[in-house]
Design an enzyme around this catalytic site. Structure first.
Site, PDB file in Angstrom:
ATOM      1  N   ARG A  26       0.811  -1.226   0.000  1.00 21.17           N
ATOM      2  CA  ARG A  26       0.000   0.000   0.000  1.00 21.17           C
ATOM      3  C   ARG A  26       0.836   1.264   0.000  1.00 21.17           C
ATOM      4  O   ARG A  26       0.291   2.344   0.153  1.00 21.17           O
ATOM      5  CB  ARG A  26      -0.974  -0.023   1.180  1.00 21.17           C
ATOM      6  CG  ARG A  26      -1.870  -1.216   1.124  1.00 21.17           C
ATOM      7  CD  ARG A  26      -3.135  -1.144   1.940  1.00 21.17           C
ATOM      8  NE  ARG A  26      -3.756  -2.444   1.813  1.00 21.17           N
ATOM      9  CZ  ARG A  26      -3.511  -3.481   2.617  1.00 21.17           C
ATOM     10  NH1 ARG A  26      -2.741  -3.330   3.668  1.00 21.17           N
ATOM     11  NH2 ARG A  26      -4.052  -4.652   2.399  1.00 21.17           N
ATOM     12  N   GLY A  67      -3.870 -12.210  10.425  1.00 25.51           N
ATOM     13  CA  GLY A  67      -5.072 -12.622  11.145  1.00 25.51           C
ATOM     14  C   GLY A  67      -5.714 -13.866  10.570  1.00 25.51           C
ATOM     15  O   GLY A  67      -6.545 -14.498  11.226  1.00 25.51           O
ATOM     16  N   TRP A 104      -3.947  -3.697   9.529  1.00 25.50           N
ATOM     17  CA  TRP A 104      -3.787  -3.617   8.080  1.00 25.50           C
ATOM     18  C   TRP A 104      -3.451  -2.230   7.574  1.00 25.50           C
ATOM     19  O   TRP A 104      -3.016  -2.074   6.438  1.00 25.50           O
ATOM     20  CB  TRP A 104      -5.084  -4.070   7.397  1.00 25.50           C
ATOM     21  CG  TRP A 104      -5.349  -5.529   7.488  1.00 25.50           C
ATOM     22  CD1 TRP A 104      -5.783  -6.227   8.571  1.00 25.50           C
ATOM     23  CD2 TRP A 104      -5.181  -6.497   6.438  1.00 25.50           C
ATOM     24  NE1 TRP A 104      -5.895  -7.555   8.256  1.00 25.50           N
ATOM     25  CE2 TRP A 104      -5.546  -7.748   6.956  1.00 25.50           C
ATOM     26  CE3 TRP A 104      -4.778  -6.408   5.106  1.00 25.50           C
ATOM     27  CZ2 TRP A 104      -5.506  -8.919   6.197  1.00 25.50           C
ATOM     28  CZ3 TRP A 104      -4.749  -7.572   4.359  1.00 25.50           C
ATOM     29  CH2 TRP A 104      -5.095  -8.812   4.897  1.00 25.50           C
ATOM     30  N   ASP A 146     -15.592 -12.476  10.397  1.00 25.93           N
ATOM     31  CA  ASP A 146     -14.544 -11.657   9.781  1.00 25.93           C
ATOM     32  C   ASP A 146     -15.064 -10.279   9.381  1.00 25.93           C
ATOM     33  O   ASP A 146     -14.580  -9.667   8.440  1.00 25.93           O
ATOM     34  CB  ASP A 146     -13.924 -12.365   8.564  1.00 25.93           C
ATOM     35  CG  ASP A 146     -12.646 -11.685   8.098  1.00 25.93           C
ATOM     36  OD1 ASP A 146     -12.029 -10.945   8.895  1.00 25.93           O
ATOM     37  OD2 ASP A 146     -12.264 -11.871   6.927  1.00 25.93           O
TER      38      ASP A 146
END
Lengths: 566, 197
Positions: free
Chosen positions: A145, A206, A275, A336
């Protein structure tokens, strides 16, 4: 607003010459623009008002993704045209946020390539390819990212769970640090953040039974300064039975207590990845970040308790990493539907209508949550931005249908805000899914979902762009899109928001009412957050069009910069 | 079979880029060339397996091969032939074999394709969110390359996951249960059409 154009223009004549002379062979003096100068802490701290650079993944420490220049605006955006297109070596999923420092742009690709480009022309200055180790373990695609910049260094996290520092002028690696063991499921796809002498970074994993963290490393040496474990050794919590919106999560608390007595606290393999970048409050010396799902995703039988601090907003002390406060959205999550979109610090109205320092987070649930920054408490949550059905039905062996699907709502995609409109802008997915549970033991670093979430192919998928009044929680406007939305959004002082779609469309909307004002077909999925910058008085909007592995949108390799036609 | 010393020395020199360490002795009389020859007797002298249900391992991901050998050896994955062979290797020996085969070129196999495969396969890929892990099907580290893999092997593997026969990637058991036999057949053929990069 700073005006750095004058400084940049001077450097073309002077400083840049020495910059070119010192550079590696990849660097061509004729391509250099700007002075490749050090990024000072003052620049990073005042980025929210910097109408020339784009210095942070999400624009500024508050992560507003609000760019303060207005040359491109609602009146002229129809004249926006590509200024240049840069094609990277890697044709694969792109989630990079372009960072721009005095006319030099830094972008990353899948598998950890970094490029420095002339932001006026798109011409390559240098290219760094990370020497990837043989073991990588990551979900969901070989993404990156973007970078962080500070001093004369560029920082990047890697799929093999390293943090690397590069020379901003040459791309040459200065140091690398192994953050965690890749074989056990740790990896890095998020962009780091830099504050003073610290590089801050979380971890993926995760889906692999890791124990999550946020760490601070020394910018000069790469040595660890502090670690905050997102999973405390006592992860049990308060046995919450309802989610942040007051809905019953159908937990069998007695069965969980019996399991806890038998197996003990599951903290060592409980997941809790981070994240996205933290929001940084320099006044209070705090950072705010959100923690992802517990491991295994769908099987709660192996992890009794609330699974702190998964699915939570967490604040820690910037200097020590010590816990300050948290708010858990979903205790003992088995869907999730976790917290991944980066939080935003801004002024919000409290329950009494008074302005207070707040923190916003958009959840996979489809709500925008509004918090008081003082103690992390929730002030309100927004209307649901996507359909919600059958919440919170428990996953079954046969598969139970529930909306939203496991990708959201709002995935990792960062929101933007316009503090003048007091609106937040989020992009959403609507992907109907079934949730299936199948209990399996910890697989030592392999994927560990504890079942599956499966798209229902007969049901329509779509997305939307949604503006929420964060002082009331009401949806101000909403525009439906043909594809589920993943990537990010940018707001500007020109009254615009920019965002892309998996079908290759990159669009501009009027930020006050959602009217579509401009579109461009990029030829591959536009699933990355846009940035904006100004060079020699000319404003640009830039975005990566590389598609997305997670949703299987068409891959590409383009960085496309737009500016107004003459 | 133990190679004569001269032959062994020549072979080691020829394979130098792929042989990075002296074999350990966890398996009695472990000689890399002997074990490679044993592997190739099924997986092919030229990388093309001798039976359609055997996988291509030439050019497969290093960490995936290593992990599978360890899983066979520990009983986490079962196969009449492989379980017994892999049980004798220690970590270093398994790594040597994985390094060796990962460094070899992926062989060209014939494309098998039927009308309508792509549409059905893409529907299955969307449903199972396969690309989230498998990306562009080229493999990476612990994710195996499936582009250009033997279709019979792929089909058998997907059915083994679906029927809880193969259990060493447990999440695929749930995912594969969502796919019907027709979709699995289409997927296994479709992946032969993906270019190996």
């Amino acid at each position: 607003m700073f005006n750095r154009s004058a400084t940049a223009a001077l450097c073309v004549a002077a400083t840049c010459v020495s910059g070119a002379a010192n550079a590696q062979e990849e660097t061509s003096a004729s391509t250099l623009y700007g002075d490749l100068q050090s990024v000072t802490q003052n620049m990073l701290s005042r980025a929210a008002g910097d109408g020339n650079n784009f210095l942070h993944t999400n624009g500024n420490y508050e992560q507003t993704r609000y760019y303060p220049a207005s040359q491109i605006n609602t009146g002229n955006v129809k004249n926006l045209r590509p200024a240049w297109i840069f094609q990277t070596e890697i044709v694969d999923t792109m989630e990079t946020s372009p960072i721009v420092v005095n006319g030099i742009m830094y972008v990353t690709t899948a598998f950890n390539h970094v490029y420095a480009l002339d932001a006026r022309t798109g011409k390559q200055i240098w290219h760094h390819k990370h020497a990837m180790g043989p073991v990588t373990t990551y979900c969901c695609g070989p993404n990156n990212r973007g970078v962080a910049v500070s001093g004369d260094k560029v920082f990047m996290g890697t799929l093999d769970a390293k943090l690397v520092a590069l020379d901003a002028k040459t791309g040459k690696q200065l140091w690398e640090t192994q953050i965690a063991e890749a074989e056990l499921g740790y990896s890095e796809t998020m962009a780091p953040s830099v504050v003073e002498n610290m590089v801050l970074i979380g971890t993926n994993g995760g889906e692999y039974g890791i124990r999550g963290f946020v760490k601070a490393f020394d910018t000069e040496t790469g040595e660890e300064i502090w670690t905050f474990h997102t999973i405390p050794e006592d992860s049990v919590g308060v046995w919450a039975t309802h989610d942040a919106t007051g809905r019953d999560m159908l937990r069998d608390i007695e069965a969980e207590k019996a399991a806890l007595a038998e197996m003990g606290d599951p903290y060592e393999t409980l997941g809790g990845g981070v994240w996205q970048n933290p929001a940084v409050d320099l006044d209070t010396r705090r950072i705010y970040f959100v923690v992802g799902n517990p491991s295994p995703d769908l099987d709660g039988s192996l992890r009794p308790g609330d699974n702190l601090y998964t699915d939570s907003l967490v604040a820690v002390d910037l200097d020590t990493g010590e816990y300050v406060c948290h708010f858990q959205y979903i205790a003992h999550d088995v869907w999730d539907l976790d917290a991944v979109s980066p939080p935003i610090i801004t002024t919000v109205a409290d329950a009494g209508g008074n302005d207070v320092k707040g923190v916003l987070h958009a959840g996979k649930t489809g709500h925008v949550y509004v918090h008081n920054a003082e103690d992390c408490s929730m002030i309100r949550f927004s209307e649901a931005m996507v359909p919600q059905e059958n919440m919170w039905v428990l996953p079954t062996a046969e598969g139970a249908r529930m909306l939203p699907g496991a990708n959201g709502g709002v995935e990792w995609s960062p929101m933007a805000i316009d503090p003048n409109h007091r609106l937040s802008y989020a992009i959403n997915l609507h992907q109907p899914m079934t949730y299936t549970v199948k209990s399996t033991p910890y697989p030592e670093g392999k994927l560990w979902l504890g079942g599956s979430f499966d798209v229902i192919p007969e049901e329509e998928q779509w997305g939307n762009v949604t503006a929420v009044d964060y002082d009331t929680g009401d949806i101000a406007w909403q525009v439906r899109t043909a594809e589920p939305m993943i990537g990010g959004i940018l707001a500007t002082a020109g009254g615009l928001v920019f965002t892309g779609e998996g079908n290759g469309l990159f669009k501009a909307f009027d930020s006050s009412n959602g009217a579509e004002l401009w579109r461009f077909q990029a030829g591959a999925g536009v699933n990355a957050p846009p940035s904006s910058y100004t060079v020699e008085g000319q404003q640009y909007v830039v975005v990566a069009a590389g598609g997305n592995a997670q949703l299987n949108f068409k891959r590409g390799n383009n960085i496309i910069a737009f500016t107004l036609a003459d | 079979m133990r190679l004569p010393f001269v032959t062994l020395a020549w072979t080691l020199a020829a394979l130098a880029p792929t042989l990075s360490a002296t074999p350990s002795i966890a398996k009695d009389d472990f000689v890399l060339e002997d074990e490679v020859a044993l592997c190739m007797s099924c997986h092919g002298e030229d990388g093309i397996p001798i039976e359609p249900e055997y996988p291509v391992i030439w050019g497969q991901e290093y960490f995936y091969i290593y992990t599978q050998l360890r899983d066979y050896g520990a009983g986490r994955r079962e196969n009449d032939t492989m379980s017994a062979i892999a049980a004798e290797y220690d970590r270093d020996q398994a790594k040597l074999l994985a390094e060796h085969f990962a460094a070899l070129p992926w062989p060209e196999l014939p494309v098998v394709y039927q009308e309508g495969d792509q549409q059905l396969a893409e529907k299955g890929i969307t449903r199972g969110q396969c690309s989230a892990c498998h990306g562009k099907w080229q493999g990476d580290s612990r994710i195996p390359r499936i582009a250009g893999q033997q279709p019979h092997y792929l089909s058998q593997t997907m059915h083994d996951f679906k029927n809880d026969v193969r259990m060493n990637a447990p999440d695929l058991n749930s995912t594969m249960k969502q796919l019907d036999d027709e979709t699995i057949a289409a997927l296994s053929r479709y992946f032969t059409t993906i270019n190996v990069q």
